[in-house]
Each structure stands twice: as structure tokens, then as C-alpha cells.
Scaffold this motif. Structure first.
Motif, PDB file in Angstrom:
ATOM      1  N   LYS A   1     -66.457 -16.353  -6.209  1.00 37.00           N
ATOM      2  CA  LYS A   1     -65.019 -16.048  -6.283  1.00 37.00           C
ATOM      3  C   LYS A   1     -64.223 -17.336  -6.487  1.00 37.00           C
TER       4      LYS A   1
ATOM      5  N   TYR B   1     -53.522  -6.352  -0.955  1.00 39.95           N
ATOM      6  CA  TYR B   1     -53.896  -5.249  -1.834  1.00 39.95           C
ATOM      7  C   TYR B   1     -52.819  -4.167  -1.748  1.00 39.95           C
TER       8      TYR B   1
ATOM      9  N   GLU C   1     -62.596 -12.951 -12.632  1.00 39.35           N
ATOM     10  CA  GLU C   1     -62.513 -12.579 -11.220  1.00 39.35           C
ATOM     11  C   GLU C   1     -63.864 -12.031 -10.794  1.00 39.35           C
TER      12      GLU C   1
ATOM     13  N   LYS D   1     -63.190  -6.291  -2.982  1.00 37.19           N
ATOM     14  CA  LYS D   1     -61.773  -6.099  -2.690  1.00 37.19           C
ATOM     15  C   LYS D   1     -61.501  -4.636  -2.363  1.00 37.19           C
TER      16      LYS D   1
ATOM     17  N   GLU E   1     -65.136 -10.601  -6.966  1.00 47.08           N
ATOM     18  CA  GLU E   1     -64.955 -10.514  -5.528  1.00 47.08           C
ATOM     19  C   GLU E   1     -65.061  -9.072  -5.045  1.00 47.08           C
TER      20      GLU E   1
ATOM     21  N   GLU F   1     -47.864 -13.460   0.278  1.00 45.56           N
ATOM     22  CA  GLU F   1     -48.822 -14.385  -0.317  1.00 45.56           C
ATOM     23  C   GLU F   1     -48.474 -15.843  -0.047  1.00 45.56           C
TER      24      GLU F   1
ATOM     25  N   GLN G   1     -54.799 -14.223   3.253  1.00 45.84           N
ATOM     26  CA  GLN G   1     -55.838 -14.454   2.252  1.00 45.84           C
ATOM     27  C   GLN G   1     -55.675 -13.553   1.027  1.00 45.84           C
ATOM     28  N   ASP G   2     -55.532 -12.269   1.274  1.00 48.64           N
ATOM     29  CA  ASP G   2     -55.465 -11.296   0.184  1.00 48.64           C
ATOM     30  C   ASP G   2     -54.434 -10.224   0.504  1.00 48.64           C
TER      31      ASP G   2
END
Length: 246
Positions: free
Chosen positions: A55, A235, A197, A201, A199, A226, A232-233
Motif C-alpha cells: 500500500k 470510508y 492502489e 478497505k 489495500e 483526513e 488513517q482512513d
């Protein structure tokens, strides 16, 4: 085969990546350190670390930066102990949002995440309030180029154990189970493929359409989340208006 990854929809903010590269590398460094701490610094023996390193490479993170993060996690260099925490909530127009964080202070992070939601027309919910709308999947995104044959690439991915393969406007999207992600990624890598990309998710089962006025509020909320150094992420299941560009 068809898929509904809506990669460009979800990646509508990707144009800001260069401006945020330093923050991206900091977040990836945390993730690498955690994986190294949990499973050791040996890439051959630590599949989670291999996946996170892949990643990081897809984000063009320098190898020496990756190596330092691995050493910090393994205790070979001084580092900070981080704890993983997940927040769920609703954005403007009832959009579903999941926030993954790595933090050394859960009280600080929870307060910051809650503020980002409420200030921008959303609200933080309880655990499980929106996660049932998402599935954890491995996602590998490959740029379309003239030297890549779609049918050949699809068969390569499916033979390696991928669940789905989708051809979008500018990219191919390979979807896997979390368990098969590493195997599929390594199989594609061994054939010389590079990824935009790669990863594991959270991918939404359905999307919530938002209008242009709501997009402005929604993006302010996502930016606030962000920009937090502990996040970190992020969604979400927002579907941007047709042709929307920042």
C-alpha cells in the motif's frame, strides 16, 4: 465481469494527494509500525506487513521511510505506541462514514472526530451504526495502458483468486476477500504489474446520491477528518453528482 467499485467516485479527492503527501506518509508510517510490532519485521513471515508495504509503495512512499517505520515498530528504533480505534457516523444527507484511527490518546481523537462531524452537518454515531452497510474487501487498482490486455489481466486476477474484476474509464479494479488479498496482489506483482492502489478497505454495498450543495459540506467534513493526524482512513458511501470535479 462487472463491479460497482465506483473507484473514481470514491477517489474524487485524490487530486489533493500531492499536497497531502507528507501527511499520507506519516499515516502509512504508523500503519507499517503497527504491523511490524504485531507480527515482526520480517516481510517473508508477516503477511500483514507485506500488504501494508505494498500500500505504501502504491502511494510512492520512499523505501528508506518504509524501512524506518518497520524498525520503529519492531523496537529497533524509538517509536510511539499506537492504539487502533474505529468511529462511525453520518455525514450530510445521511451519508454513511467510517473513520479508522491510530492514536496514542483516544480521548483527544474521539473529540476531534466528533467535532469534524458536528461542525459540518454530520453526527458521530455508535459502533455498528453504519458498518453493516459496508464490506471489507481487498482492492487493487491498475492504470489502463495500451500494453495491458483486459481479458488477459482479468484471467490472471481470477486465476490468482480474485472475486471480481471491473474495467472502468481509466483503470482496472480487482476485488478480493481480505484473506486472499495478499496472494492476489503478489501474483499480479510477480507478473510485473504496478498499482495505483493496493489495500484492504471498506467498500459500501449501496451509495447515497448527494447534490452539488451537499458535496461542498460533505467535502469540508472529509477534509477535517483526513487532516487529523490520528485519522488513517475515511470510508463513505456518498455518490457525487455526474461529472463533478473539484
Amino acid at each position: 465481469m462487472s463491479g460497482h467499485s465506483k473507484w473514481h467516485n470514491i477517489q474524487a479527492k485524490k487530486g489533493k494527494a500531492d499536497a497531502k503527501r507528507g501527511k499520507i506518509f506519516t499515516k502509512l508510517g504508523k500503519e507499517i509500525a503497527i504491523a511490524s510490532k504485531m507480527g515482526g519485521s520480517n516481510l517473508d513471515a508477516n503477511s500483514k506487513l507485506r500488504d501494508v508495504v505494498a500500500k505504501a509503495k502504491a502511494a510512492n512512499m520512499p523505501m528508506d521511510t518504509i524501512t524506518r517505520a518497520i524498525k520503529k515498530g519492531a523496537g529497533e528504533m524509538e517509536g510511539v505506541n499506537y492504539e487502533s480505534v474505529v468511529y462511525e457516523g453520518y455525514g450530510p444527507a445521511g451519508t454513511a462514514v467510517i473513520v479508522n484511527a491510530l492514536t496514542d490518546n483516544k480521548n483527544r481523537t474521539a473529540a476531534n472526530v466528533r467535532h469534524a462531524f458536528t461542525k459540518n452537518g454530520g453526527n458521530m454515531g455508535s459502533t455498528g451504526c453504519v458498518s453493516f452497510m459496508f464490506q471489507e474487501k481487498g482492492q487493487i487498482v491498475i492504470e489502463k495502458t495500451d500494453d495491458k490486455d483486459e481479458d488477459e489481466l482479468m484471467m490472471m486476477a481470477l486465476d490468482a483468486g480474485a472475486e471480481d474484476f471491473a474495467a472502468e474509464d481509466e483503470v482496472f479494479v480487482v476485488t478480493t476477500t481480505p484473506e486472499d488479498f495478499g496472494t492476489v496482489r503478489e501474483a499480479l506483482e510477480s507478473n510485473g504489474l504496478e498499482f495505483l492502489e493496493a489495500e484492504v478497505k471498506m467498500i459500501p454495498d449501496t451509495y447515497t446520491a448527494i447534490d452539488e450543495e451537499t458535496v461542498v459540506k460533505f467535502e469540508k467534513m472529509i477534509d477535517a477528518l483526513e487532516d487529523d493526524e490520528d485519522v488513517q482512513d475515511v470510508y463513505h458511501n456518498a455518490e457525487f453528482p455526474e461529472g463533478w470535479e473539484e
